[in-house]
Design a protein around this motif. Structure first.
Motif, mmCIF file in Angstrom:
data_model
loop_
_atom_site.group_PDB
_atom_site.id
_atom_site.type_symbol
_atom_site.label_atom_id
_atom_site.label_comp_id
_atom_site.label_asym_id
_atom_site.label_seq_id
_atom_site.Cartn_x
_atom_site.Cartn_y
_atom_site.Cartn_z
ATOM 1 N N GLN A 110 -14.647 58.876 24.095
ATOM 2 C CA GLN A 110 -13.429 59.611 23.861
ATOM 3 C C GLN A 110 -12.876 59.480 25.801
ATOM 4 O OE1 GLN A 110 -13.275 63.889 23.164
ATOM 5 N NE2 GLN A 110 -15.719 63.418 22.874
ATOM 6 N N ALA A 111 -13.736 59.020 26.386
ATOM 7 C CA ALA A 111 -12.602 58.723 28.326
ATOM 8 C C ALA A 111 -12.414 57.422 27.573
ATOM 9 C CB ALA A 111 -13.942 59.047 29.107
ATOM 10 N N ASP A 112 -12.269 56.807 26.992
ATOM 11 C CA ASP A 112 -12.114 55.483 26.926
ATOM 12 C C ASP A 112 -10.601 55.144 25.980
ATOM 13 O OD1 ASP A 112 -13.944 54.247 27.817
ATOM 14 O OD2 ASP A 112 -14.460 52.770 25.797
ATOM 15 N N TYR A 113 -10.607 56.392 25.700
ATOM 16 C CA TYR A 113 -8.730 56.555 24.594
ATOM 17 C C TYR A 113 -7.989 57.328 25.549
ATOM 18 C CZ TYR A 113 -12.454 57.361 20.977
ATOM 19 O OH TYR A 113 -13.823 57.305 20.405
ATOM 20 N N GLY A 114 -7.703 57.471 26.397
ATOM 21 C CA GLY A 114 -6.702 57.366 27.092
ATOM 22 C C GLY A 114 -5.968 59.117 27.213
ATOM 23 N N GLU A 115 -5.412 59.596 27.936
ATOM 24 C CA GLU A 115 -5.186 61.113 27.768
ATOM 25 C C GLU A 115 -4.294 61.478 26.853
ATOM 26 O OE1 GLU A 115 -3.209 60.620 31.720
ATOM 27 O OE2 GLU A 115 -5.468 60.284 32.378
ATOM 28 N N HIS A 116 -3.492 60.084 26.414
ATOM 29 C CA HIS A 116 -3.202 60.964 24.902
ATOM 30 C C HIS A 116 -3.234 62.030 24.031
ATOM 31 C CE1 HIS A 116 0.365 58.801 27.350
ATOM 32 N NE2 HIS A 116 -0.447 57.849 26.466
ATOM 33 N N THR A 117 -2.633 63.277 24.281
ATOM 34 C CA THR A 117 -3.045 63.926 22.450
ATOM 35 C C THR A 117 -3.227 63.325 21.145
ATOM 36 O OG1 THR A 117 -1.593 65.209 23.007
ATOM 37 C CG2 THR A 117 -2.831 65.685 23.901
ATOM 38 N N ASP A 118 -3.751 63.143 20.626
ATOM 39 C CA ASP A 118 -4.010 63.085 18.929
ATOM 40 C C ASP A 118 -4.872 64.080 18.316
ATOM 41 O OD1 ASP A 118 -5.786 60.834 20.518
ATOM 42 O OD2 ASP A 118 -6.593 61.764 18.572
ATOM 43 N N ASN A 119 -4.861 63.390 17.222
ATOM 44 C CA ASN A 119 -5.907 64.536 15.816
ATOM 45 C C ASN A 119 -7.402 65.078 16.806
ATOM 46 O OD1 ASN A 119 -3.967 65.017 14.118
ATOM 47 N ND2 ASN A 119 -4.446 63.736 12.705
ATOM 48 N N LEU A 120 -8.113 63.552 17.260
ATOM 49 C CA LEU A 120 -9.311 63.835 17.240
ATOM 50 C C LEU A 120 -9.249 64.725 18.521
ATOM 51 C CD1 LEU A 120 -12.023 62.804 16.875
ATOM 52 C CD2 LEU A 120 -11.505 60.499 18.694
ATOM 53 N N LEU A 121 -9.077 64.233 19.686
ATOM 54 C CA LEU A 121 -8.754 65.006 20.213
ATOM 55 C C LEU A 121 -8.584 66.878 20.283
ATOM 56 C CD1 LEU A 121 -7.402 63.213 23.550
ATOM 57 C CD2 LEU A 121 -9.785 63.100 23.019
ATOM 58 N N LYS A 122 -8.308 67.049 19.381
ATOM 59 C CA LYS A 122 -7.497 68.223 19.055
ATOM 60 C C LYS A 122 -8.128 68.970 18.462
ATOM 61 C CE LYS A 122 -2.920 67.902 18.551
ATOM 62 N NZ LYS A 122 -1.908 67.623 17.069
ATOM 63 N N ARG A 123 -9.042 67.561 17.562
ATOM 64 C CA ARG A 123 -9.804 69.006 16.244
ATOM 65 C C ARG A 123 -11.301 68.964 16.955
ATOM 66 N NH1 ARG A 123 -8.256 68.566 11.610
ATOM 67 N NH2 ARG A 123 -10.327 69.653 10.823
ATOM 68 N N LEU A 124 -11.444 68.203 17.733
ATOM 69 C CA LEU A 124 -13.576 68.362 18.810
ATOM 70 C C LEU A 124 -13.606 68.899 19.485
ATOM 71 C CD1 LEU A 124 -14.187 64.343 20.387
ATOM 72 C CD2 LEU A 124 -15.248 66.160 18.463
ATOM 73 N N PRO A 125 -13.379 69.589 20.023
ATOM 74 C CA PRO A 125 -13.559 71.549 20.230
ATOM 75 C C PRO A 125 -14.198 72.185 19.432
ATOM 76 C CG PRO A 125 -11.952 70.395 22.113
ATOM 77 C CD PRO A 125 -11.951 69.341 20.967
ATOM 78 N N GLY A 126 -12.889 72.158 18.177
ATOM 79 C CA GLY A 126 -13.346 72.853 16.930
ATOM 80 C C GLY A 126 -14.925 72.565 16.470
ATOM 81 N N ILE A 127 -15.010 71.307 15.967
ATOM 82 C CA ILE A 127 -15.653 70.718 15.573
ATOM 83 C C ILE A 127 -16.879 71.186 16.320
ATOM 84 C CG2 ILE A 127 -16.725 68.434 15.163
ATOM 85 C CD1 ILE A 127 -14.373 67.614 14.464
ATOM 86 N N TYR A 128 -17.712 71.135 17.391
ATOM 87 C CA TYR A 128 -18.439 71.874 18.361
ATOM 88 C C TYR A 128 -18.481 73.173 17.586
ATOM 89 C CZ TYR A 128 -19.826 67.636 20.675
ATOM 90 O OH TYR A 128 -20.303 66.066 20.948
ATOM 91 N N ARG A 129 -17.372 73.541 18.080
ATOM 92 C CA ARG A 129 -17.391 75.140 17.432
ATOM 93 C C ARG A 129 -18.115 75.903 16.029
ATOM 94 N NH1 ARG A 129 -12.585 76.153 19.690
ATOM 95 N NH2 ARG A 129 -12.106 76.155 17.505
ATOM 96 N N ASP A 130 -17.338 75.063 14.895
ATOM 97 C CA ASP A 130 -17.900 74.887 13.554
ATOM 98 C C ASP A 130 -19.401 74.723 13.893
ATOM 99 O OD1 ASP A 130 -14.743 76.077 13.336
ATOM 100 O OD2 ASP A 130 -14.651 74.291 12.505
ATOM 101 N N THR A 131 -19.971 73.689 13.682
ATOM 102 C CA THR A 131 -20.935 73.595 13.477
ATOM 103 C C THR A 131 -22.195 74.391 14.492
ATOM 104 O OG1 THR A 131 -19.458 71.302 13.890
ATOM 105 C CG2 THR A 131 -22.622 70.887 14.257
ATOM 106 N N GLN A 132 -21.409 74.746 15.898
ATOM 107 C CA GLN A 132 -22.217 76.043 16.133
ATOM 108 C C GLN A 132 -23.020 77.236 15.045
ATOM 109 O OE1 GLN A 132 -22.935 76.059 20.316
ATOM 110 N NE2 GLN A 132 -21.228 74.923 20.231
ATOM 111 N N SER A 133 -21.596 77.360 14.888
ATOM 112 C CA SER A 133 -21.476 78.632 13.357
ATOM 113 C C SER A 133 -22.069 78.406 12.194
ATOM 114 C CB SER A 133 -20.086 78.884 12.822
ATOM 115 O OG SER A 133 -19.625 78.993 14.325
ATOM 116 N N GLN A 134 -22.036 77.228 12.374
ATOM 117 C CA GLN A 134 -23.016 76.397 10.717
ATOM 118 C C GLN A 134 -24.722 76.451 11.244
ATOM 119 O OE1 GLN A 134 -22.495 72.313 10.633
ATOM 120 N NE2 GLN A 134 -22.648 72.541 7.690
#
Lengths: 211, 211
Positions: free
Chosen positions: B100-124
DNA sequence: GTCTATAGCCCGATAGAC
DNA sequence: GTCTATCGGGCTATAGAC
């Protein structure tokens, strides 16, 4: 501080914050308040700078690996001290643990030593857990110690990255270190005696506060 | 396969193997057997290529997150299937998790969704552990489930990186996935009933063999 | 010991022929 | 849809004045 040392410290901080490969020598020079050309007077090239930092790292690692349970009466305090030293090391030299892919493929001291450092760190944890069992602090089948040591190192090593990737605050002073230590405690808290749990908790608190 | 798709697959594999930031578009074109300029006919720029891969990733993630314990009789098999899907995803899109650090700082779909993915995976994982307790497979205080879920995700996510940094073989087919799964099992194996342990072990074996 | 100026390289991306 | 040729920019590192 001498310019040469200021470069080293500034470089370590910038690399930790933004990756080795993403920090340009122009930015480093600007942050140090010197001209870019002046960097190359003090260090032959960017890799020489890396190797100077790696040299300090290796010294600190040996010092941390020497933290072993020497006094059975105080093993829980000594464990807390070791944990704290490990977390300081992981944060102080974070980019060395993290950015190995940025360094290229050439072998050097760091790449040769890192596998051994992980191995020795796991042994260090096993020694502490054995000592805790012997001192009746920890009730655990000895056969489970290697897995517990591996899990402990893995969680302490990667918890900061996990927080960052999860979009949680992983900055210094945000309690990220405390979170990592507490998370690793969940691995064997149920097997600790009540008094050991309290002693360890207090020892960790005082180690974290001193920081 | 169409050139456009071949570029995507080749890019994903090269990024996984050598980091997003370290793979040049010249290398990618050479690996695809096409001219570099042809890349820019199919994808506007390197970031557009990244976002196309991220789009596939997000689809796969939703599919994997939908794997929940639907049949109490088969919860252990379903857990094995979910674990296997998660490990496949982590390996298939490894660079997305890692670089992720390679992508630069611009927000995009991926950077917005990743935190939720971790959260949802822990719920799973929590959902599965609750189901295992209810089915008398797992003997554990419910209060320990969140920590166990976090530890599980952390170990499955980082075990490959841990092997690589430790200088051990983390390549495909080297048993690295099996090692990660077994390491995560050490977290709660003692709390599993004897029959659950055997059923889960067999289910994991057959899932790994099918791979 | 520190500066300025710039060389030389690699990279992502464009232009335009076929 | 694919190619060749090339541009502009950013980066590490050097040369040489002060």
């Amino acid at each position: 501080m001498k310019t040469k040392d200021r470069i080293l410290e500034t470089a370590r901080e910038l690399f930790n914050a933004r990756r080795f490969g993403n920090v340009t020598t122009a930015e480093l020079a600007a942050e140090c308040g010197i001209a870019e050309g002046n960097l190359w007077y003090h260090y032959k090239n960017k890799r020489a700078l890396l190797e100077a930092i790696a040299g300090q790292f290796l010294l600190d690692v040996e010092e941390r690996l020497a933290l072993l349970p020497s006094d059975p009466e105080r093993i829980l305090h000594q464990y807390a001290d070791m944990l704290f030293a490990l977390m300081s090391e992981i944060r102080r030299y974070r980019f060395l643990y993290r950015d190995q892919a940025d360094y290229g493929e050439h072998t050097d001291n760091l790449l040769k030593r890192l596998p051994g450092i992980y191995r020795d760190t796991q042994s260090q944890f096993q020694t502490f857990f054995h000592g805790m069992i012997k001192g009746n602090h920890l009730a655990l089948d000895q056969a489970h110690i290697p897995a517990l040591a591996t899990n402990s190192v893995l969680i302490l090593r990667y918890h900061l990255e996990f927080l960052r990737e999860s979009g949680q605050d992983s900055d210094i002073g945000s309690g990220a270190v405390r979170a990592a230590v507490e998370q690793h405690l969940t691995l064997f808290q149920q097997s600790l005696s009540a008094s050991a749990r309290e002693t360890l908790h207090n020892a960790l608190e005082s180690a974290l506060e001193t920081a």
